[in-house]
Enzyme design. Structure first.
Site, PDB file in Angstrom:
ATOM      1  N   GLU A  84       0.833  -1.194   0.000  1.00 55.87           N
ATOM      2  CA  GLU A  84       0.000   0.000   0.000  1.00 55.87           C
ATOM      3  C   GLU A  84       0.874   1.253   0.000  1.00 55.87           C
ATOM      4  OE1 GLU A  84      -3.251  -2.410   2.753  1.00 55.87           O
ATOM      5  OE2 GLU A  84      -2.277  -0.596   3.536  1.00 55.87           O
ATOM      6  N   GLU A 103      -4.845  -6.185   2.756  1.00 55.91           N
ATOM      7  CA  GLU A 103      -3.699  -7.001   3.148  1.00 55.91           C
ATOM      8  C   GLU A 103      -3.832  -8.454   2.706  1.00 55.91           C
ATOM      9  OE1 GLU A 103      -5.083  -4.711   5.159  1.00 55.91           O
ATOM     10  OE2 GLU A 103      -3.386  -3.321   5.169  1.00 55.91           O
ATOM     11  N   GLN A 112       2.952  -2.393   5.854  1.00 59.06           N
ATOM     12  CA  GLN A 112       2.730  -1.003   6.249  1.00 59.06           C
ATOM     13  C   GLN A 112       2.831  -0.808   7.752  1.00 59.06           C
ATOM     14  OE1 GLN A 112      -0.900   1.638   5.556  1.00 59.06           O
ATOM     15  NE2 GLN A 112       0.477   2.280   3.903  1.00 59.06           N
ATOM     16  N   PHE A 113       2.075  -1.576   8.553  1.00 54.78           N
ATOM     17  CA  PHE A 113       2.189  -1.543  10.011  1.00 54.78           C
ATOM     18  C   PHE A 113       2.056  -2.961  10.551  1.00 54.78           C
ATOM     19  CE2 PHE A 113       1.085   2.918   9.431  1.00 54.78           C
ATOM     20  CZ  PHE A 113       1.887   3.547  10.377  1.00 54.78           C
ATOM     21  N   PRO A 130      -4.706 -10.049   8.738  1.00 53.25           N
ATOM     22  CA  PRO A 130      -5.412 -10.623   7.590  1.00 53.25           C
ATOM     23  C   PRO A 130      -4.501 -11.420   6.654  1.00 53.25           C
ATOM     24  CG  PRO A 130      -5.977  -8.302   7.881  1.00 53.25           C
ATOM     25  CD  PRO A 130      -4.803  -8.573   8.759  1.00 53.25           C
ATOM     26  N   HIS A 172      -1.075  -0.008  15.243  1.00 52.81           N
ATOM     27  CA  HIS A 172       0.114   0.537  14.603  1.00 52.81           C
ATOM     28  C   HIS A 172       1.354   0.382  15.481  1.00 52.81           C
ATOM     29  CE1 HIS A 172      -3.220   2.426  12.497  1.00 52.81           C
ATOM     30  NE2 HIS A 172      -2.408   2.850  11.553  1.00 52.81           N
TER      31      HIS A 172
END
Length: 335
Positions: free
Chosen positions: A38, A69, A91-92, A98, A138
């Site tokens: 992403e 995801e 990303q985090f 998922p 996050h």
């Protein structure tokens, strides 16, 4: 001549810049390496780990994916099974959940399921851990979830040099690697990192400091506090050996065991919750295999068995230099 030499001498770089440097090197030298996730293309990723890669290598090799995801994980496993070397970004850390189905049920089992006919040379980059004042999902320290999965390597570098060399090794590995990047230290300090394509060995612990009185074992962003704790102990005449685990699975237990055989005491430091954290595995093996070398119970300095709090209490949750020193003194109190 001096001016020319100064112009060609590489400048020190941060951990996040070392990640970018390693990705760019491998993409230049191996056309099968692709990057996806992403916002990794046009925007260069939320932490700018992939900044500039789209301009260098084009949109067919640096793929901006939907905010999905599950799809990212499925694409990555599919590409890897068909001869590509995808490097995906989660990303985090809290966004990996998922992805677990594809990672556990497919990526980790590819070689086993096909009796070696297929393998899965993929890397999942995971910005990991707390300390950046981020919201829920996050700031997870969820490495232990993946250390329990046969077929997955789990790596957590703690410096720019190790991030560069270990990411190169991870991309070149024929099997899936979960590459967790401690985002709290992404830009905390710099090191000289020659862009020479030299990979560092995986599956080994790194002894960052020799010592004789006790062993401090840690990984990821907690390496910083652990080294500072060793400095504080040294001022009181205590010699602490510091080990950066770096590759959690497969674990180089021999290095830890050899250190504890010399020192007789061990403190394990990690920011994940205490119960069933990876430190528990190390402690159990020390108890089972090194019991007669131990002069004191193994100490663990960890996060709490709660969700990591929002930023007002975040640093209270994370292990501190003071907590590590206190645990070391408890271990040293046993004679």
């Amino acid at each position: 001549m001096a001016e020319q030499k100064a112009a060609t001498t590489p400048a020190p770089i941060t951990l996040i810049e070392a990640i970018t440097q390693a990705l760019a090197y491998e993409m230049r030298h191996d056309d099968s390496v692709v990057v996806l996730g992403e916002d990794v293309g046009v925007n260069g990723g939320v932490f700018r780990a992939t900044a500039g890669l789209s301009a260098q290598f084009g949109t067919e090799r640096v793929l901006d994916t939907p905010l999905d995801e599950t799809t990212i994980a499925g694409l990555t496993v599919g590409m890897a099974s068909q001869g590509m070397k995808p490097v995906a970004e989660a990303q985090f850390d809290g966004f990996v959940y998922p992805m677990v189905d594809f990672l556990v049920c497919h990526a980790a089992r590819m070689r086993y399921r096909t009796r070696g006919r297929l393998h899965c040379p993929m890397v999942l980059r995971v910005p990991w851990g707390g300390g950046i004042r981020a919201p829920e999902h996050h700031s997870e320290a969820n490495e232990a979830i993946f250390t329990n999965v046969p077929g997955l390597r789990v790596i957590l570098p703690s410096s720019p040099q190790r991030a560069y060399g270990m990411l190169l090794a991870a991309i070149r590995d024929p099997d899936p690697v979960i590459f967790m990047e401690p985002k709290r230290i992404y830009r905390q300090y710099k090191e000289l990192v020659p862009d020479d394509g030299e990979a560092l060995p995986l599956d080994v612990c790194y002894v960052l400091r020799d010592g004789s009185d006790l062993t401090l074992v840690t990984w990821g962003s907690q390496v910083k506090e652990t080294l500072e704790a060793a400095d504080a102990l040294a001022k009181e005449g205590v010699s602490a050996e510091v080990i950066d685990v770096a590759t959690l699975t497969p674990l180089d237990f021999d290095t830890i065991a050899e250190s504890v055989a010399r020192t007789g005491r061990c403190v394990i430091v990690h920011e994940a919750a205490k119960t069933a954290g990876f430190g528990a595995e190390i402690a159990a093996r020390l108890a089972g295999e090194c019991m007669f070398d131990l002069l004191a119970p193994v100490e663990r300095v960890t996060g709490y068995d709660t969700h990591i709090p929002l930023f007002r209490l975040e640093m209270k949750y994370l292990p501190s230099v003071e907590k590590i020193v206190a645990a070391a003194k408890r271990a040293l109190a046993h004679s």
